[in-house]
Scaffold this motif. Structure first.
Motif, mmCIF file in Angstrom:
data_model
loop_
_atom_site.group_PDB
_atom_site.id
_atom_site.type_symbol
_atom_site.label_atom_id
_atom_site.label_comp_id
_atom_site.label_asym_id
_atom_site.label_seq_id
_atom_site.Cartn_x
_atom_site.Cartn_y
_atom_site.Cartn_z
ATOM 1 N N ALA A 119 0.819 -1.215 0.000
ATOM 2 C CA ALA A 119 0.000 0.000 0.000
ATOM 3 C C ALA A 119 0.852 1.264 0.000
ATOM 4 O O ALA A 119 0.498 2.260 -0.620
ATOM 5 N N ASP A 120 1.996 1.245 0.693
ATOM 6 C CA ASP A 120 2.826 2.442 0.743
ATOM 7 C C ASP A 120 3.515 2.727 -0.584
ATOM 8 O O ASP A 120 3.966 3.831 -0.828
ATOM 9 N N ARG A 121 3.593 1.748 -1.483
ATOM 10 C CA ARG A 121 4.196 1.957 -2.800
ATOM 11 C C ARG A 121 3.141 2.285 -3.859
ATOM 12 O O ARG A 121 3.479 2.684 -4.958
ATOM 13 N N ARG A 122 1.869 2.098 -3.525
ATOM 14 C CA ARG A 122 0.800 2.343 -4.491
ATOM 15 C C ARG A 122 0.410 3.812 -4.591
ATOM 16 O O ARG A 122 0.047 4.281 -5.667
ATOM 17 N N TRP A 123 0.447 4.537 -3.493
ATOM 18 C CA TRP A 123 -0.070 5.897 -3.544
ATOM 19 C C TRP A 123 0.784 6.853 -4.349
ATOM 20 O O TRP A 123 0.236 7.769 -4.975
ATOM 21 N N PRO A 124 2.123 6.714 -4.432
ATOM 22 C CA PRO A 124 2.847 7.596 -5.361
ATOM 23 C C PRO A 124 2.455 7.340 -6.820
ATOM 24 O O PRO A 124 2.359 8.278 -7.617
ATOM 25 N N ARG A 125 2.211 6.081 -7.160
ATOM 26 C CA ARG A 125 1.749 5.763 -8.513
ATOM 27 C C ARG A 125 0.365 6.370 -8.755
ATOM 28 O O ARG A 125 0.081 6.871 -9.845
ATOM 29 N N THR A 126 -0.481 6.353 -7.736
ATOM 30 C CA THR A 126 -1.802 6.963 -7.848
ATOM 31 C C THR A 126 -1.679 8.469 -8.071
ATOM 32 O O THR A 126 -2.452 9.048 -8.844
#
Length: 119
Positions: free
Chosen positions: A3-10
């Protein structure tokens, strides 16, 4: 992908969508494009992406071009009774250049393969 790596992509996806939607009205949409570029640059910078410098340059160019466009618009533009020379329109050129670079940088960032390190 955690989850902590998904939000920059978002953030990059939101920025890309904002940059595309803002083009329908170049004057008022410029604020949306500028915000989208900032989101994309932030998302790429947080993951130390190789496209982060490209997106940061895009944001800087957009900031200069959009700022110039809004300042000249405030003072009456370039046509009609305005005493401003049409050569001053050159100061707006960073706006479309930054927009194109921003789109390329965001797509490049989204196409990067996420490296997952096993701990």
């Amino acid at each position: 992908m955690t989850a902590d790596r998904r939000w920059p992509r978002t953030l990059v996806i939101i920025g890309l969508v904002a940059m595309v939607l803002g083009v329908f009205d170049p004057m008022e949409g410029s604020i949306l494009i500028l915000a989208g570029s900032a989101c994309a640059a932030l998302g790429a910078s947080l993951t130390h992406s190789r496209s982060a410098p490209m997106l940061l340059w895009s944001f800087a160019l957009l900031l200069m071009g959009v700022g110039s466009m809004w300042v000249f618009s405030f003072f009456g533009g370039f046509s009609g009774a305005s005493a401003t020379s049409k050569w001053w329109m050159v100061t707006i050129v960073p706006y479309p250049v930054g927009w194109v670079i921003g789109l390329m940088g965001a797509v490049r960032r989204l196409r990067e393969v996420e490296s997952v390190s096993s701990a």
